[in-house]
Scaffold this motif. Structure first.
Motif, PDB file in Angstrom:
ATOM      1  N   THR A 241       0.823  -1.213   0.000  1.00 47.08           N
ATOM      2  CA  THR A 241       0.000   0.000   0.000  1.00 47.08           C
ATOM      3  C   THR A 241       0.861   1.268   0.000  1.00 47.08           C
ATOM      4  OG1 THR A 241      -0.279  -0.506   2.358  1.00 47.08           O
ATOM      5  CG2 THR A 241      -2.196  -0.821   0.949  1.00 47.08           C
ATOM      6  N   SER A 242       2.169   1.123   0.249  1.00 44.85           N
ATOM      7  CA  SER A 242       3.056   2.293   0.185  1.00 44.85           C
ATOM      8  C   SER A 242       3.031   2.939  -1.209  1.00 44.85           C
ATOM      9  CB  SER A 242       4.490   1.903   0.537  1.00 44.85           C
ATOM     10  OG  SER A 242       4.545   1.265   1.779  1.00 44.85           O
ATOM     11  N   ALA A 243       2.566   2.196  -2.207  1.00 44.77           N
ATOM     12  CA  ALA A 243       2.466   2.737  -3.570  1.00 44.77           C
ATOM     13  C   ALA A 243       1.607   4.005  -3.607  1.00 44.77           C
ATOM     14  CB  ALA A 243       1.879   1.687  -4.511  1.00 44.77           C
TER      15      ALA A 243
ATOM     16  N   PRO B 133      13.552   1.711   1.985  1.00 41.10           N
ATOM     17  CA  PRO B 133      14.227   2.793   1.254  1.00 41.10           C
ATOM     18  C   PRO B 133      13.659   4.194   1.521  1.00 41.10           C
ATOM     19  CG  PRO B 133      13.708   0.955  -0.229  1.00 41.10           C
ATOM     20  CD  PRO B 133      13.043   0.666   1.084  1.00 41.10           C
ATOM     21  N   TRP B 134      12.414   4.295   1.987  1.00 42.37           N
ATOM     22  CA  TRP B 134      11.803   5.621   2.130  1.00 42.37           C
ATOM     23  C   TRP B 134      11.585   6.045   3.574  1.00 42.37           C
ATOM     24  CZ3 TRP B 134       9.624   1.072   1.062  1.00 42.37           C
ATOM     25  CH2 TRP B 134       8.493   0.698   1.766  1.00 42.37           C
ATOM     26  N   THR B 135      12.122   5.271   4.534  1.00 44.59           N
ATOM     27  CA  THR B 135      12.024   5.704   5.932  1.00 44.59           C
ATOM     28  C   THR B 135      13.372   5.529   6.619  1.00 44.59           C
ATOM     29  OG1 THR B 135      11.298   3.490   6.611  1.00 44.59           O
ATOM     30  CG2 THR B 135       9.569   5.122   6.269  1.00 44.59           C
TER      31      THR B 135
ATOM     32  N   CYS C 293       7.745  -0.040   9.633  1.00 46.62           N
ATOM     33  CA  CYS C 293       7.423   1.379   9.795  1.00 46.62           C
ATOM     34  C   CYS C 293       8.690   2.223   9.921  1.00 46.62           C
ATOM     35  CB  CYS C 293       6.576   1.583  11.033  1.00 46.62           C
ATOM     36  SG  CYS C 293       7.427   1.178  12.554  1.00 46.62           S
ATOM     37  N   GLY C 294       8.515   3.543   9.954  1.00 44.12           N
ATOM     38  CA  GLY C 294       9.667   4.401  10.173  1.00 44.12           C
ATOM     39  C   GLY C 294       9.331   5.871  10.019  1.00 44.12           C
ATOM     40  N   VAL C 295      10.357   6.695  10.256  1.00 49.43           N
ATOM     41  CA  VAL C 295      10.234   8.135  10.071  1.00 49.43           C
ATOM     42  C   VAL C 295      10.442   8.399   8.571  1.00 49.43           C
ATOM     43  CG1 VAL C 295      11.215  10.379  10.663  1.00 49.43           C
ATOM     44  CG2 VAL C 295      11.106   8.560  12.401  1.00 49.43           C
TER      45      VAL C 295
ATOM     46  N   TRP D 214       5.698  10.206  10.049  1.00 47.90           N
ATOM     47  CA  TRP D 214       5.978   8.769  10.081  1.00 47.90           C
ATOM     48  C   TRP D 214       5.022   8.003   9.177  1.00 47.90           C
ATOM     49  CZ3 TRP D 214       1.505   6.529  11.484  1.00 47.90           C
ATOM     50  CH2 TRP D 214       0.747   6.975  12.573  1.00 47.90           C
ATOM     51  N   ALA D 215       5.374   6.726   8.904  1.00 48.04           N
ATOM     52  CA  ALA D 215       4.483   5.845   8.126  1.00 48.04           C
ATOM     53  C   ALA D 215       4.647   4.410   8.598  1.00 48.04           C
ATOM     54  CB  ALA D 215       4.811   5.938   6.634  1.00 48.04           C
ATOM     55  N   PHE D 216       3.578   3.626   8.481  1.00 52.64           N
ATOM     56  CA  PHE D 216       3.676   2.193   8.759  1.00 52.64           C
ATOM     57  C   PHE D 216       2.889   1.405   7.727  1.00 52.64           C
ATOM     58  CE2 PHE D 216      -0.210   3.162  11.337  1.00 52.64           C
ATOM     59  CZ  PHE D 216      -1.078   2.215  10.815  1.00 52.64           C
TER      60      PHE D 216
END
Ligand code: PHE
Length: 474
Positions: free
Chosen positions: A125-127, A287-289, A309-311, A330-332
């Motif tokens: 879903t990160s897309a 790669p994005w957090t 997850c990450g910042v 942030w995102a998970f």
């Protein structure tokens, strides 16, 4: 693998058509050109792509989605909900915009269902992160979004697709929930000596979460990982910002995990005060957090991975149209199917996809109940053994990826296959030829299978292996 020799996996699909002799595929009302080297989407996957199980209010996946959405929005109502994104996205959305390197294994055709060279079935879903970050009106001055929102966070739930092995917990389609939250930075120093506004806001948001956790989830035992060694912070953020953002992320996820598992404990008749349960944070890489983590829960004797997850890296926010240095967040990404299997005690992931009323009639909106097997139908195994073609053996690359074998069985057997396992593999000492033997367990969730129908499927699997990969059957 020599792709040019491989016939289209869509040979029997009604969704395939031709325009001026050029093959095209119709997916959810949109037409895509096939690509001779990239197209590897199967009719199995196409037929599953409009089921939207996560939107069904009385389906385990739908019940779980709703429960998490309600929980995360219960304290602050900060999350815009997105539940209707279509499964085909661009390579740019799924990989490039998130900073995946060109040689990342996730991009390979053995792992991902491509529609053509530019489109694929999203693998996560990160897309949709860049698009949804870009919708947050107050934060994103450059982009005039078509669907602006006032809320500083979002939750996206959707079906995601990966070519993978076949067993009771793996299915080519599963479900994820993406969550994200941002804060707009204010000037570092406030005139009256107070902390900058966004720091005050983050402290306030975090305190609310901590209070809720204390009140509702006293039985949750957390093994945190706070060291940033090998998990670097970004230079545009202060140590305090990283700390507050990471804590808010972790506490939000702990809250949702605690509520889901406490609901389960409750339904099992356990008192919250007596039933502790453990989670642990582990460093990860996306790669994005950065910094990034995964959370695992200890459940029935096993550590189970739930969520990455990450910042969020600033580059992603810049890609979404944000001003430099303006925002932190942030995102998970949470996998829903394993959790739903465990909560509803569903023994095989295929059950989620069955149309059998004996499955669906068991579940009610808003309730976690234990699945009662309606009957266990016997399974039958068949082995298929083959030599790899001689010409390909010299190459160092594996000529057939194991996922290609899985795809053939999935296409021929549909949901009548329970598992496929490699049971034997050897290289002939004289000829140097390689042999593989796979054991296929045929078993339906809904009915008895006849020997005749299994034999016919097995014959088709054998024929396809020869036609597509030129193997010699043994
Ligand atoms: N998309 C990642 C996965 O599928 C999970 C993730 C989401 C990680 C958001 C970091 C941030 O594994």
């Amino acid at each position: 693998m020599n792709c040019s020799r491989v016939l289209s996996p869509l040979r029997r699909s009604v969704l395939r058509r031709f325009l001026h002799g050029k093959p095209q595929i119709k997916i959810n009302g949109k037409v895509y050109d096939e690509h001779p080297e990239y197209t590897n989407v199967s009719s199995t996957v196409l037929n599953l792509s409009d089921r939207s199980l996560h939107l069904k209010p009385a389906h385990p996946v739908g019940i779980l989605r709703k429960q998490i959405e309600d929980k995360l929005n219960s304290t602050s109502n900060s999350f815009q909900l997105y539940n209707n994104f279509r499964p085909v996205v661009t390579v740019e959305e799924n990989f490039d915009s998130l900073g995946f390197p060109q040689d990342h294994p996730g991009r390979s055709k053995s792992d991902t269902y491509y529609v053509n060279d530019k489109h694929l079935f999203r693998t996560h879903t990160s897309a949709h992160e860049v698009e949804c970050f870009g919708n947050i009106q107050e934060f994103c001055p450059k982009v005039t979004s078509k669907t602006p929102t006032e809320k500083p966070g979002f939750l996206i739930t959707a079906d995601v697709y990966r070519r993978d092995e076949i067993d009771r917990t793996h299915y080519p389609v599963f479900h994820q929930m993406e969550g994200a939250r941002v804060w707009r930075r204010s000037a570092e120093k406030c005139a009256d000596g107070q902390e900058p506004l966004h720091i005050q806001k983050m402290r306030h948001d975090l305190a609310k979460l901590e209070k809720q956790l204390r009140e509702e989830s006293g039985n949750l035992v957390v093994q945190d990982d706070v060291s940033l060694e090998g998990n670097p912070k970004q230079s545009y953020m202060s140590d305090l910002e990283v700390d507050l953002c990471s804590q808010h992320l972790k506490r939000s996820i702990e809250l949702l995990v605690a509520q889901v598992f406490n609901k389960k404990l409750e339904s099992m008749g356990c008192k919250k005060s007596e039933a502790e349960f453990q989670v642990r944070w582990i460093k990860a890489y996306f790669p994005w957090t950065t910094p990034s983590w995964e959370i695992e829960v200890f459940w029935q004797g096993e550590w189970l991975e739930l969520c990455g997850c990450g910042v969020v890296r600033e580059q992603l926010l810049l890609n979404a149209g944000y001003d430099k240095d303006s925002t932190i967040g942030w995102a998970f990404g949470l996998g829903l199917d394993r959790i739903a299997m465990l909560l509803f005690e569903i023994p095989d992931i295929r059950l989620f996809w069955t149309q059998d009323e004996r499955f669906h009639s068991q579940f009610r909106e808003g309730q976690i109940t234990k699945f009662k097997p309606y009957s266990k139908y016997p399974g039958t195994t068949r082995d298929v053994a083959f030599w790899l073609p001689q010409t390909q053996e010299a190459s160092t690359l594996s000529p057939i990826h194991e996922n290609d074998i899985m795809e053939i069985v999935r296409e021929e057997a549909g949901d009548m296959v329970e598992s496929v396992k490699l049971i034997d593999q050897f290289t002939h000492p004289k000829t140097n030829k390689k042999s593989f033997c796979y054991r296929i367990n045929y078993q339906s969730m809904d009915r008895n299978l006849t020997n005749n129908e299994i034999n016919e499927i097995q014959e088709n699997v054998r024929r396809e292996l020869v036609q597509k990969y030129n193997v010699s059957l043994r």
